[in-house]
Design an enzyme around this catalytic site. Structure first.
Site, PDB file in Angstrom:
ATOM      1  CB  SER A  27      21.235  -4.646 -15.034  1.00 18.67           C
ATOM      2  OG  SER A  27      22.510  -4.343 -13.991  1.00 18.67           O
ATOM      3  CE  LYS A  28      23.026 -11.827 -19.774  1.00 17.84           C
ATOM      4  NZ  LYS A  28      23.266 -11.628 -21.377  1.00 17.84           N
TER       5      LYS A  28
END
Ligand code: GLU
Length: 485
Positions: free
Chosen positions: A253-254
């Protein structure tokens, strides 16, 4: 046999997701392994999501990683253009062909009408699927609306009964009930094709033989096959790749800073290590080998060895790989790469970077860990006297004080501040004092660094610090120990 043609078809979002990079890599490897062509196609039909400079991110990342395309937007090729927005005119006639064949139809439903029907459906607890409302318009009704300029989309006329099947290289024989298929939009109101339509037209026109992409497309593929069949086109081989995960439950995930290629480069991972490790997340060579150059990957790659279980991207494993790659760097290259990280921690102060780099290369796993490991040179950290307690070295604060009092004048006597001179002089003094090496060198290193673990030992650190700083730190340590005694 037909030439193998694979493609990587990213949407320009401004970032290269690691999963996407792996998809590009596998497509590239497979094409090269089979003497085929690897094509880069930019899928930018979603103009709302346009990001400035995003195609450059794609070019730079792939090139930087050694993934070279044979045909693509910037280099052209026989079946261009390779940017979907520049292909805009191509799609509508194909959609109209499908309308003629009865495989697609015009739909004039407005957004408001659709929202209303969706809400009614959801109120009943059902999932809304387009209800084929406009399929039942007569030819004349359709023509009248088109003539009047009523905005429209073109939809696929998907079957609602029976089932669809296809074979996937990774997932095997797949069956989907047709009532799960929706009448997806092929051409949007703005005249642009949807991804769902464009990918089929482009893959066909570009002669793609193997469609290798993320498994999120597994369940849409029956709809793509309806299109291929309606046109009478040959269906490509499908190779759907499992998602790259952080662990069994979580995607990269970012927010965690582990999703994008740039996250890793900024942290100081080497792209060679990243590519090597990424290749192994979802594929294995069938033997124990772990280290591969790009050419070796090409030789070893085999789509039949792709895993159908999610690929776990193990950070620790990557870090280990990275350390191995860093160790193997030619020294000059390491020095060049580590210099900005030294600067970060030592900013301004002069140290012998070459010597420091020699001490650090074997201990560098990721470059962003370097500043914390060398910062003590620029600034003596606060430390606890407990650090002087070391069973193995038979030291404690008392022993340390004696050792430092012994070694202080010895260091003061050295004028030629070379590492070898410091070493020889101090070692001779230790021998003469009858003390054990460790009982002097351990306290000295603590006094100079305040750390239990350092790149290099007491002599290396003393040399790097320089004479004045070394003597100042020893004096301070003695005072600190005396105050405690
Ligand atoms: N543009 C699509 C994406 O970025 C490509 C999917 C495909 O490879 O067909 O997910």
């Amino acid at each position: 046999m037909k030439e193998v043609r694979t493609r990587f078809a990213p949407s320009p979002t401004g970032f290269m997701h690691l999963g996407g990079l792996r998809t590009a890599l596998y497509n590239y490897l497979y094409a090269k392994k089979n003497g085929g062509k690897f094509i880069l196609r930019i899928e930018d039909t979603d103009q709302e999501r346009f990001v400035e400079g995003a195609t450059e991110v794609i070019y730079d990342t792939l090139r930087g990683c050694g993934i070279a395309w044979d045909e693509g937007p910037d280099i052209g090729g026989p079946v261009g253009p390779y940017i979907q927005s520049e292909r805009k005119k191509i799609y509508l006639p194909y959609a109209q062909q499908l309308v003629e064949k009865g495989a697609a139809y015009y739909c004039f439903c407005t957004k408001e009408e659709l929202d209303e029907r969706r809400a009614a459906c959801e109120a009943k607890g059902e999932v809304f699927k387009y209800d084929k409302h406009c399929l039942h318009l007569s030819r004349e009704e359709v023509q009248a609306k088109l003539d009047a300029g009523v905005p429209y989309v073109i939809r696929l006329n998907a079957p609602t009964t029976g089932e669809s099947t296809y074979d996937d290289v990774v997932f095997g024989h797949l069956t989907f009930p047709n009532d799960t298929l929706d009448d997806m939009v092929l051409i949007k109101q703005d005249g642009m094709p949807t991804y769902n339509f464009a990918n089929v037209i482009d893959d066909h026109l570009m002669g793609i033989t193997h469609v290798m992409r993320g498994m999120e497309y597994l369940s849409s593929t029956p709809k793509y096959n309806l299109l291929y069949n309606a046109f009478g086109w040959e269906i490509p081989q499908y190779v759907h790749l499992t998602t790259v995960m952080r662990d069994a439950q979580h995607k990269l995930s970012k927010r965690h800073g582990d999703a994008y290629y740039s996250d890793f480069i900024e942290k100081g991972y080497l792209k060679e290590a990243l590519i090597n490790y990424l290749a192994l997340v979802g594929w294995n060579p069938g033997d124990e080998r772990e280290f591969f150059t790009m050419d070796e990957l090409i030789q070893a790659f085999d789509i039949n060895r792709l895993n159908n279980a999610p690929g776990i991207f193990d950070m620790d494993k990557l870090t280990w790989f990275n350390g191995e790659y860093i160790r193997k760097l030619p020294f000059d290259e390491y020095l060049k790469m580590v210099t900005p990280w030294f600067d970060k921690a030592l900013g301004g102060k002069h140290f012998d970077y070459k010597r420091l780099a020699e001490l650090m290369q074997g201990r560098t796993e990721v470059f962003n860990r370097v500043p914390d490991m060398v910062r003590f040179l620029a600034e003596m950290p606060e430390y606890d006297l407990d650090l002087y307690n070391n069973k193995k070295m038979k030291t404690n604060p008392e022993v340390a004080l004696e050792a430092l009092e012994m070694v202080q004048p010895v260091l003061e006597g050295i004028t030629d501040w070379q590492e070898s001179t410091i070493h020889d002089t101090v070692m001779a003094a230790i021998a003469a004092s009858g003390k054990k090496n460790g009982a002097v060198l351990w306290p000295l290193r603590i006094a100079l660094s305040g750390l239990a673990s350092t790149p290099g030992g007491a002599f290396e650190i003393a040399y790097l610090l320089g004479r004045d700083e070394t003597l100042a730190r020893v004096q301070k340590a003695i005072e600190k120990l005396r105050a405690n005694a």
